[in-house]
Scaffold this active site. Structure first.
Site, PDB file in Angstrom:
ATOM      1  CB  ALA A  34      -0.934  -0.025   1.196  1.00  0.00           C
ATOM      2  CG  HIS A  35      -1.116   5.085   0.554  1.00  0.00           C
ATOM      3  ND1 HIS A  35      -1.978   6.131   0.405  1.00  0.00           N
ATOM      4  CD2 HIS A  35      -1.506   4.416   1.659  1.00  0.00           C
ATOM      5  CE1 HIS A  35      -2.856   6.098   1.389  1.00  0.00           C
ATOM      6  NE2 HIS A  35      -2.593   5.077   2.162  1.00  0.00           N
TER       7      HIS A  35
END
Lengths: 350, 350, 350
Positions: B244-245
């Site tokens: 994820a980010h």
């Protein structure tokens, strides 16, 4: 690089500029980006949404900050006062999102069927394939190598990133964004078994998606068997999510990455499903349910609230001992019961 | 089919050939493949890395074997002695990997923007799309129908397999391989909630990937919100992984399939994450951590070692009994406490 | 919209039409779709497979129903009597599946290598790439933007949906369907470690898939290291599944979504693996094993039956208490043992 004056940003948000304790209001100051209070540099705007970051406000190098009313007096720099700085920050972030493509162009290497209908200002990237009967609303973008199947309908202002596959007959609302390599409308997993052989049940339903839905990458939403798979409006779905056939998801839900939702499950409105959760088939969740990370949901939930399953991580050596005890748990419980019986009889006999 | 003389293979590895107990050194013998000690046939080379396979050495049909010094005397056939036969085997395997495409060709059905810069000997497959501002280092291969977004930079000797999507502004080092249908740089899952409506936070960071990174198929690595998502060098990532980010992964890590790593998690150097593990957002793992299969990591790990969660598989009938007891575990613990109190008071009273 | 007379449907299934209690046999009645007993409308056919839906039979609006012999007398409308109405329904559903593409056409925007061999009536969509040496059997469909790698062989009547990637040298049987964005034949996750650096082991095996196999979207089946990854015939595989290198799956298995099967695992015939299960590497499952949802399989299974792991979902507040006790489980077990010892010594002393 996009940039805007502080006044333009204030106007965009419908807010007014206030002087900071060490700076006058500077409506013409150019802002070219966003940053956290700690990382922002001069020429950038920041925000204070969570009080635990308040300590970074006095020394921020940002040229302006979004703050709640109670923090305005603490800002050294120009501030924009709002009840929800995080939402204001989200709105501004969209202004600084770089445009990926030249808009309103149909790339010559796209394959668009002559029976497809494209609205005004639609953009289609190289290698994208738009099949017969497709309708795409104005301003929508279909990026490179995506495929939109026969008779599917997309609303206006949608953004389909590269290598997405949308099957035939899918219905997608307005302002829906679908990230790369996601698949919408593939067959649900439906088979009848005849003496060990699987007979495919053709999936004759479709997928219907509301407005303002965001779908991550490598996710799939399968088409229904007889009825449709339905995703409400204002739903956000992360990456690597599986949504099986005939699932129904209400409005405003958030579904984090690696989650699986099995066939015919019903999720109410405003539910929050954390990452790597799994929801069994034919399960119903009422409105307002939160499922924590890695939880396996195998029965209906009829009361809003937070639900969990699983065990906590621990050092492997420690875990090995406990997990073996778990395998003996029913026996352990019976031994407790036996001890209680003995203790009771002991008391009686005393 | 590639083939090499034994001497060429020895030279490639910097090793010398030794006679086997039943065969002289045959430097000119042609080798056309690899196999295990059990499965290799004449004309193939094998290896003995793990002593538990030593029993297969005397009867191997392989024409040569890679062995540790202590096993050399046991080999009936020509051997190449090395401290790490498994690494030597890995190096040889690459020699026999069939070339998938004609190198240094740009397929006429590729769409390459005139503002993209391709290094010497770059190969681009049919239907691949290279957007404006992209830079690709010498010798890199972009296979069919992959899309490289605006302003992304790839180093030399990268291999992007078919149908990969790399978004805009991504930075990839040298000798990075990305398998099919993987997505790098899609938006992280970031939204602010305003009265039930999700307001998207534009993901303005990017993804930075080091050198010699291997990424499997159907994996996704999301771009950062304000800062970047960063993958170190010498990292190997399997298929169906979600990163994820703003995740940061150190050098030399291995991440097995179906694993999810949530936003802003930090993984140290040389960590090993087994399959289907999940790491919560904002968690930190120090260097040298091993996470076992299906473990859910919900707190920081500050000591190297092996960590686990979950329960062991058992027959369903047995499991049902134990799992119900798990739901009563706090009560069971209280009943044990009560029994202990009673026992203590009994002792005292005796 | 396809439609058929009742007699045509009966002939297709090899069944005979019987009068309903309120309707004569109407062989010429046109049927244009399927529905459940509750949802079907006039002009549609329905089915009663599960007795719990029997209550909907008297009031169904369907024009005909598929029923078991014991239910025939209850049907108000024309019925087709069969021992397995669900299988008959599955067979009929396929008749009503809309054709997605014009068959037996090669789209001008497809890239087909001159050394590829396509059988009679093969369909290739826009942007699809067929590499050198590929052989595709008669009647197969390769949809838009899919890539079939060098020397791969597909049997007859296969259907490859859009954006699928099949690597080089893969062998696929007859009547195999592969949904979008699935990857078959990417490298298995094999590396040797040399002083902290990962040395790739070229994956020189391939993938061999039998006949009548169904594979969902965003799934991946990796190629073998030295030997092949092998999927039997009549296997159904859902979406978001990872099948690692050198896995062998027997005939007739069903593998639900989000499941991971690690390297060299062996699954027998007619196994059922529910969603989000994970099977460790080098594990063997005998024939006829059922694995329940979210189960982690870490040891061999030698007896057919149902196997499970994990814990049940509960309200988070309740779960937190129990899960902390799980971390103390070995201690709790020792405390029970201590209580038992004390009770025993007490008995003895009495």
């Amino acid at each position: 690089m996009q940039s805007f004056t502080l006044q333009q940003l204030a106007d965009h948000l419908g807010l007014t500029l206030s002087a900071g304790s060490e700076a006058p209001v500077q409506p013409e100051l150019m802002i070219s980006g966003l940053g956290t209070l700690e990382s922002a540099e001069s020429g950038e705007i920041s925000f204070l949404a969570n009080s635990s970051y308040q300590k970074y406000l006095p020394d921020t190098k940002a040229s302006a900050v979004l703050v709640k009313p109670e923090h305005a007096c603490l800002s050294p720099v120009t501030c924009l006062v709002t009840d929800n700085p995080y939402v204001a920050f989200a709105r501004l972030s969209q202004l600084f999102d770089p445009v990926r493509m030249e808009r309103a162009q149909i790339h010559p290497a796209a394959s668009i069927h002559h029976d497809a209908v494209l609205g005004e200002g639609v953009t289609v990237g190289a290698g994208a394939v738009i099949e017969a009967g497709v309708m795409i609303g104005k301003g929508s973008v279909i990026e490179a190598n995506s495929v939109i199947g026969k008779d599917s309908v997309l609303g206006h202002d949608c953004h389909i990133f590269p290598n997405v596959t949308i099957y035939h007959g899918v219905s997608i609302g307005n302002s829906v964004r679908v990230h790369s390599n996601t698949v919408i409308g593939a067959d649900g997993f439906g088979f009848a078994n005849e003496k060990g052989k699987w007979i495919r049940i053709a999936q004759l339903g479709s997928v219907i998606i509301g407005d303002f839905v965001e779908i991550g990458s490598n996710t799939n939403i399968d088409r229904g068997a007889l009825d449709d798979t339905v995703i409400g409006s204002q739903v956000i779905i992360d990456s690597q999510v599986q949504i099986a056939h005939n699932v129904r998801i209400g409005d405003g839900c958030a579904i984090a990455g690696c989650t699986g939702i099995a066939g015919s499950a019903r999720i109410g409105n405003y539910c929050m499903i954390a990452g790597a959760a799994n929801i069994a088939g034919h399960i119903s969740l009422c409105d307002g349910v939160t499922i924590t990370m890695c939880t396996s949901v195998t029965k209906d939930i009829t009361e809003p609230g937070i639900y969990s399953s699983g065990t906590l991580m621990m050092p492997n050596r420690h875990w090995r001992k406990n997990v073996i005890r778990f395998s003996q748990l029913d026996q352990l419980a019976k031994r407790i019961r036996q001890l209680e019986k003995e203790a009771a009889s002991h008391k009686t006999s005393r």
